[in-house]
Design a protein around this motif. Sequence first.
Motif, PDB file in Angstrom:
ATOM      1  N   THR A  13      -8.470  28.431 -32.139  1.00 33.97           N
ATOM      2  CA  THR A  13      -9.886  28.163 -31.869  1.00 33.97           C
ATOM      3  C   THR A  13     -10.832  28.954 -32.767  1.00 33.97           C
ATOM      4  O   THR A  13     -12.048  28.847 -32.632  1.00 33.97           O
ATOM      5  CB  THR A  13     -10.218  28.481 -30.395  1.00 33.97           C
ATOM      6  OG1 THR A  13      -9.826  29.830 -30.096  1.00 33.97           O
ATOM      7  CG2 THR A  13      -9.477  27.519 -29.464  1.00 33.97           C
ATOM      8  N   GLY A  14     -10.277  29.762 -33.674  1.00 33.52           N
ATOM      9  CA  GLY A  14     -11.102  30.472 -34.655  1.00 33.52           C
ATOM     10  C   GLY A  14     -11.583  31.843 -34.221  1.00 33.52           C
ATOM     11  O   GLY A  14     -12.356  32.484 -34.943  1.00 33.52           O
ATOM     12  N   VAL A  15     -11.121  32.337 -33.065  1.00 32.55           N
ATOM     13  CA  VAL A  15     -11.572  33.641 -32.582  1.00 32.55           C
ATOM     14  C   VAL A  15     -11.046  34.765 -33.477  1.00 32.55           C
ATOM     15  O   VAL A  15     -11.809  35.587 -33.987  1.00 32.55           O
ATOM     16  CB  VAL A  15     -11.126  33.863 -31.120  1.00 32.55           C
ATOM     17  CG1 VAL A  15     -11.486  35.277 -30.664  1.00 32.55           C
ATOM     18  CG2 VAL A  15     -11.767  32.829 -30.204  1.00 32.55           C
ATOM     19  N   VAL A  16      -9.734  34.811 -33.653  1.00 32.01           N
ATOM     20  CA  VAL A  16      -9.135  35.842 -34.507  1.00 32.01           C
ATOM     21  C   VAL A  16      -9.599  35.710 -35.962  1.00 32.01           C
ATOM     22  O   VAL A  16      -9.961  36.716 -36.584  1.00 32.01           O
ATOM     23  CB  VAL A  16      -7.599  35.804 -34.400  1.00 32.01           C
ATOM     24  CG1 VAL A  16      -6.964  36.699 -35.462  1.00 32.01           C
ATOM     25  CG2 VAL A  16      -7.150  36.249 -33.006  1.00 32.01           C
ATOM     26  N   PRO A  17      -9.625  34.489 -36.549  1.00 29.82           N
ATOM     27  CA  PRO A  17     -10.157  34.368 -37.916  1.00 29.82           C
ATOM     28  C   PRO A  17     -11.586  34.893 -38.056  1.00 29.82           C
ATOM     29  O   PRO A  17     -11.920  35.515 -39.068  1.00 29.82           O
ATOM     30  CB  PRO A  17     -10.091  32.859 -38.176  1.00 29.82           C
ATOM     31  CG  PRO A  17      -8.937  32.396 -37.349  1.00 29.82           C
ATOM     32  CD  PRO A  17      -9.021  33.222 -36.096  1.00 29.82           C
ATOM     33  N   SER A  18     -12.431  34.674 -37.058  1.00 26.68           N
ATOM     34  CA  SER A  18     -13.811  35.181 -37.125  1.00 26.68           C
ATOM     35  C   SER A  18     -13.829  36.699 -37.078  1.00 26.68           C
ATOM     36  O   SER A  18     -14.598  37.348 -37.807  1.00 26.68           O
ATOM     37  CB  SER A  18     -14.645  34.612 -35.965  1.00 26.68           C
ATOM     38  OG  SER A  18     -14.828  33.215 -36.109  1.00 26.68           O
ATOM     39  N   MET A  19     -12.992  37.289 -36.236  1.00 26.26           N
ATOM     40  CA  MET A  19     -12.920  38.748 -36.160  1.00 26.26           C
ATOM     41  C   MET A  19     -12.492  39.335 -37.498  1.00 26.26           C
ATOM     42  O   MET A  19     -13.050  40.335 -37.967  1.00 26.26           O
ATOM     43  CB  MET A  19     -11.942  39.164 -35.054  1.00 26.26           C
ATOM     44  CG  MET A  19     -12.399  38.791 -33.643  1.00 26.26           C
ATOM     45  SD  MET A  19     -11.139  39.112 -32.382  1.00 26.26           S
ATOM     46  CE  MET A  19     -11.142  40.911 -32.359  1.00 26.26           C
TER      47      MET A  19
END
Length: 472
Positions: A93-99
């Motif tokens: 969902t892109g949470v880790v990539p955003s972090m």
Amino acid sequence: METNRTPRKAKLWEALTVFGGLVIIMCISILVFEIDPHIPMFIGVIFSAVMALLIGYRWSDIERAMVRGISQALPSVMILITIGILVGVWIATGVVPSMIYYGLNILKPSIFLVTTVLICSITSLATGSSWGTVGTMGIALMGIAQGMHIPAPVTAGAILSGAYFGDKMSPLSDTTNLAPAMAGTDVFTHVKAMMKPTIITYILTLIVFAVLTTKYSTGGADTSGITALQSGLEEAFHISPILLLPPVVVIVSIAFKMPALPGIVLGIIVASVIGPILQPTVDFGDILGSGMSGYVSNTGIEALDDLLTTGGLSNMMYSVSLTLIAMMFGGIAESTGQMEVIVNSFVRGIRSVTGLVVATLLTCLFSNATMPEQYISLVVPGRMFAPEYKRRGLHPKLLSSSLEASGTVTSALVPWNTCGAYMKSVLLVSPLAYLPFAVFNYLMPIVTIILTAIGQNIFYIKDDPGTVVDVE
């Protein structure tokens, strides 16, 4: 196989025979044959069971001991399974990539070593993996450091300091979940207990690298490798500050003392709701698949794909299966007195809490050197010392934080440990060369001892009930 003899507690030489056999089989299996610790640990279960039979225990007693040992770890197993699902969903969902993306924005060549620690800390906190952080961000940062003429051992020390800070403090890390499982507490209580000594050590680490930065940094660097990682993240995911909401929700749930399991599930639900809105290519089926089998990254950037291809319930079975086997061993060794007699010989004459903590730290270090696998340095000492901590009225979070203060962070300092060997193969720097600069790793046990000695790192059951597992 049953026996009519009256069972007795194991003698010291009998217990040492079992643990000596475990040390030998671990060394041979890991160093010579380079295999995972699961089967050697199972052989240790066999050693312990045979000794129990020899001293008069019936097979039904041994079986009950194994089941009881496993039952003690089931709350942590549930957490491990849920975290596996969370990691897969958060990546999809892109949470880790955003972090990671926003973490990379802090890179400043003029304070390169400090920002190296910070970037690796954020990445490891986001993924729960020191190995993944070193094998991806670490490689990119080593390349930048080479262009700046910063010695490789210094950079490697900064990378490891940040990576192991994140590994130690991230609720997504398997070691952060394994340590409280062995001690008899929950992961959130464990993380809060580690906060003071870890933050102090981290601040000292940043100060050391700030001083080293003034000596080595030249102010200019080729950051194309970092830029390529950010570009890859932007192409594969929609990066947004909104995607930082799920980890914030989990942190807030911890602050409000929500139990670990519903707090983690809440983080999964929030990501599952906002993720598909911001990631048009992600649907409910992708979320279910990532939660089960993990996320598979296909950005075409090898370092990024290695970092993001992880998570999922099935991938967490490595840690779950090792935990269950270790608890089979621990259940037998505890019920038959094999652990008790060894610990008693260790702690005989130790009256202070500080002395007990020092004994725990040294046992973890010894385990990292003799049974060269990070997980085992948490499992065996954890089960050995749990009854003694409880007998003295000490909260199990003191034991779990002590296990991580040595077992987790010193593994990379031992050249023949699986962690030390991995770091050498990836960073191309010998552990003996980067050891003086792995500041966080060797300061962590020292700070833990000092804080315990002055009474700032002592937790009693009566003062803070927490979650205590019966280890008698």
